[in-house]
Scaffold this active site. Structure first.
Site, PDB file in Angstrom:
ATOM      1  N   HIS A   1       0.828  -1.212   0.000  1.00  0.00           N
ATOM      2  CA  HIS A   1       0.000   0.000   0.000  1.00  0.00           C
ATOM      3  C   HIS A   1       0.864   1.265   0.000  1.00  0.00           C
ATOM      4  O   HIS A   1       0.541   2.245   0.674  1.00  0.00           O
ATOM      5  CB  HIS A   1      -0.931   0.005   1.215  1.00  0.00           C
ATOM      6  CG  HIS A   1      -1.985  -1.065   1.176  1.00  0.00           C
ATOM      7  ND1 HIS A   1      -3.148  -0.941   0.456  1.00  0.00           N
ATOM      8  CD2 HIS A   1      -2.031  -2.293   1.756  1.00  0.00           C
ATOM      9  CE1 HIS A   1      -3.879  -2.037   0.604  1.00  0.00           C
ATOM     10  NE2 HIS A   1      -3.213  -2.882   1.379  1.00  0.00           N
TER      11      HIS A   1
ATOM     12  N   ASP B   1      -0.465  -5.293   5.991  1.00  0.00           N
ATOM     13  CA  ASP B   1      -1.432  -6.198   5.356  1.00  0.00           C
ATOM     14  C   ASP B   1      -1.257  -6.235   3.840  1.00  0.00           C
ATOM     15  O   ASP B   1      -0.661  -5.347   3.235  1.00  0.00           O
ATOM     16  CB  ASP B   1      -2.857  -5.759   5.683  1.00  0.00           C
ATOM     17  CG  ASP B   1      -3.174  -4.381   5.115  1.00  0.00           C
ATOM     18  OD1 ASP B   1      -2.327  -3.472   5.232  1.00  0.00           O
ATOM     19  OD2 ASP B   1      -4.261  -4.203   4.538  1.00  0.00           O
ATOM     20  N   GLU B   2      -1.802  -7.268   3.236  1.00  0.00           N
ATOM     21  CA  GLU B   2      -1.978  -7.391   1.788  1.00  0.00           C
ATOM     22  C   GLU B   2      -0.718  -7.067   0.979  1.00  0.00           C
ATOM     23  O   GLU B   2      -0.754  -6.285   0.029  1.00  0.00           O
ATOM     24  CB  GLU B   2      -3.128  -6.493   1.323  1.00  0.00           C
ATOM     25  CG  GLU B   2      -4.476  -6.879   1.899  1.00  0.00           C
ATOM     26  CD  GLU B   2      -5.609  -6.018   1.383  1.00  0.00           C
ATOM     27  OE1 GLU B   2      -6.676  -6.568   1.099  1.00  0.00           O
ATOM     28  OE2 GLU B   2      -5.412  -4.792   1.279  1.00  0.00           O
ATOM     29  N   VAL B   3       0.392  -7.695   1.323  1.00  0.00           N
ATOM     30  CA  VAL B   3       1.638  -7.468   0.589  1.00  0.00           C
ATOM     31  C   VAL B   3       1.703  -8.428  -0.601  1.00  0.00           C
ATOM     32  O   VAL B   3       1.643  -9.648  -0.434  1.00  0.00           O
ATOM     33  CB  VAL B   3       2.863  -7.667   1.498  1.00  0.00           C
ATOM     34  CG1 VAL B   3       4.149  -7.404   0.720  1.00  0.00           C
ATOM     35  CG2 VAL B   3       2.765  -6.739   2.716  1.00  0.00           C
TER      36      VAL B   3
END
Length: 558
Positions: free
Chosen positions: A294, A354-356
């Site tokens: 992100h 998160d969400e790498v």
């Protein structure tokens, strides 16, 4: 807990007049086993308690009404209070709540008919007594702050007692909700006794200012709404892939190149205003700077921060997550998080995690070589943990605690014992809570309260019906769940729809996190929430309808 139980027991014999026991729960460290009230118990005529939100832990109210004359009624510091007239926080709250109670009157000419057709006793004062030696007037709220209060409403002087100013703020909100205006323009309040405290210490709202920039006015308006619903944490997801609106003092190019435009930034003065505005309402501000994923907007203003992606043997021209193999990355993060630690006074910073997406790392030959040298094999979750561990060490060096999304725990990063893990994946979140607390870590629940998911009708009911402690684990584990957050992500939310999408849907989460576990009756909640929504409208919060009908204050042309 022993003091709370003593005060609770004291309430039993306080009233000689007929009273209705609305809720009695004086512990929050153990689940209640009593069943929720049957609907028939709530079908009595509507009274002032029918607009209280969130419902207090203990409430006794009688049919005896007291009148308030706006020109004479005063909010004052009580004798013996450790917070006197020099307590700017309380003085500010007195001004606000006087306006909330009387400023939206349907009959602004108070002198015309100060009293209704019946000569009720008059309530002249609400005196506020802060009992702690350090009332907290000049400090910031924190996780361990006391928000408990005791409110006694009898003529001629009502009394609000609290250990700290934060409890007084919550009590002022409750008192303002008890005050109501009748058809004659008279202001009334029923004699009442309330003992109240939050069930969970962390009750948050997440606002996303990256996907769409939220004007400062929108943020402040929603801080007001949070106070009306007794939330106490603004989780400020301030930057993301799409934009970097935070104007850094040390790295001005981050917003200079990463924000949507020079008009879409939060200056240092803006940030200070948000923090102080929140403090005056007993709300903590926890910033989130999410890495290593992100972070596309970060790379626009910080050279070599992001990982170059490859297409075969050549760079593709695109970039992935933060580059975890360069010393310059950690030099930058050390200086950046030093600034963040100084700017934001809260004890915690949310570090995301998160969400790498590992695909870019996998494509980069230098990253591949680094993996071999470090003995990480081909497990890129370990590379993420390597990076996260260094960031955690940096933030810890500034005596800050940190919050992380659940992937950081799932990928087995080495966490400090006081790490707060936020559980957001809705699938099997009870299982995740069991694992996180079983490992001894503090947890926050967000999974069932993603308010950016909308549906037709009264979807507040599903948020209200969540029981946070419904997961497998010991009583010790249950105590490690310190609260939750309602999250409003910003992909399809900006200033035009932020407030009505958030309220009163978030109110359902607010009551679930504040009130006793046995407050579950949807019929009663619906009646109180419709009244509360109308009150928020009167106070300038554009809360969407939860019913077909109208609010009493609405008139033609408004």
């Amino acid at each position: 807990m022993s003091r709370a139980m003593g005060l609770a027991g004291l309430l039993v014999g306080l009233f000689l007049v007929p009273a209705v026991l609305v809720s009695t729960s004086f512990r929050h460290d153990a689940p209640r086993t009593e069943p929720a009230p049957e609907p028939a118990e709530w079908e009595s005529p509507s009274g002032p308690e029918d607009s209280l939100w969130p419902l207090p832990q203990g409430l006794r109210t009688s049919g005896r009404q007291l009148q308030l004359a706006p020109g004479r009624f005063q909010l004052v510091h009580g004798a013996g209070s450790s917070a006197g007239p020099r307590c700017g926080l309380l003085q500010d709250a007195f001004r606000r709540y006087y306006e909330y109670m009387f400023g939206q009157s349907r009959r602004r000419n108070w002198g015309y008919r100060p009293f209704g057709p019946r000569a009720e006793p008059e309530l002249s004062y609400l005196q506020v007594v802060i009992e702690s030696r350090d009332p907290g007037c000049d400090s910031h709220p924190h996780l361990g702050s006391s928000e408990a209060y005791q409110l006694t409403v009898i003529a001629p002087v009502a009394t609000l007692k609290a250990d700290e100013v934060w409890g007084a703020l919550r009590g002022l909100e409750t008192f303002s909700q008890l005050v109501h205006e009748d058809d004659y323009g008279s202001f009334l309040v029923n004699e009442s006794e309330i003992y109240d405290f939050p069930r969970f210490a962390h009750r948050g709202i997440l606002l996303d200012t990256s996907r769409h920039y939220l004007p400062l006015k929108s943020i402040l308006t929603n801080l007001d709404a949070m106070a009306f619903n007794k939330f106490n944490v603004l989780h400020w997801h301030i930057v993301d892939d799409q934009s970097f609106p935070y104007q850094s003092i040390c790295f001005p190019e981050l917003s200079g190149k990463g924000a949507y435009s020079y008009n879409h930034i939060y200056t240092p003065a803006d940030v200070r205003l948000v923090i102080e505005y929140a403090r005056l309402r007993g709300i903590r501000v926890i910033p989130e700077f999410d890495t290593p994923g992100h972070t596309q907007s970060w790379g626009k203003g910080q050279k070599d921060l992001l990982t170059p992606c490859y297409n075969g043997e050549k760079p593709s021209g695109s970039f992935g997550p933060v580059n975890p193999i360069l010393n310059t990355t950690y030099d930058f993060m050390t200086k950046f998080f030093k600034e963040i630690s100084d700017v934001f006074p809260d004890a915690y910073i949310h570090l995301g995690g998160d969400e790498v997406d590992f695909n870019c790392w996998k494509s980069n030959p230098e990253v591949q070589e680094f993996m071999k040298k470090q003995g990480l094999g081909s497990d890129y979750a370990k590379l993420e943990s390597y990076y996260i561990q260094k960031i955690l060490d940096i933030v810890s060096s500034y005596n800050k605690g940190y919050m992380v999304w659940q992937e950081v725990f799932d990928n087995k990063a080495k966490l400090k014992p006081d790490t707060v893990v936020e559980v957001w994946m809705e699938r099997n979140y009870a299982y995740e809570l069991s694992n996180v607390t079983g490992a001894g870590f503090t947890a926050i629940l967000a999974a069932p309260w993603y308010l950016d998911y909308i549906s037709y009708g009264q979807d507040w009911r599903k948020y209200y019906s969540v029981e946070p402690l419904n997961f497998s684990g010991s009583e010790k584990q249950k105590k490690l769940l310190i609260g939750g957050e309602a999250c409003l992500w910003g992909e399809f939310v900006d200033a035009t729809n932020l407030t009505p999408r958030l309220w009163p849907r978030a109110s359902a989460v607010g009551e679930r996190l504040w009130s006793s576990r046995n407050v579950t009756n949807l019929q009663d909640a619906y009646r109180r929430l419709t009244n509360h929504r109308c009150r928020m409208l009167r106070r300038g919060i554009a809360a969407e309808p939860v019913f077909v009908g109208y609010c009493a204050h609405e008139a033609r042309g408004q």
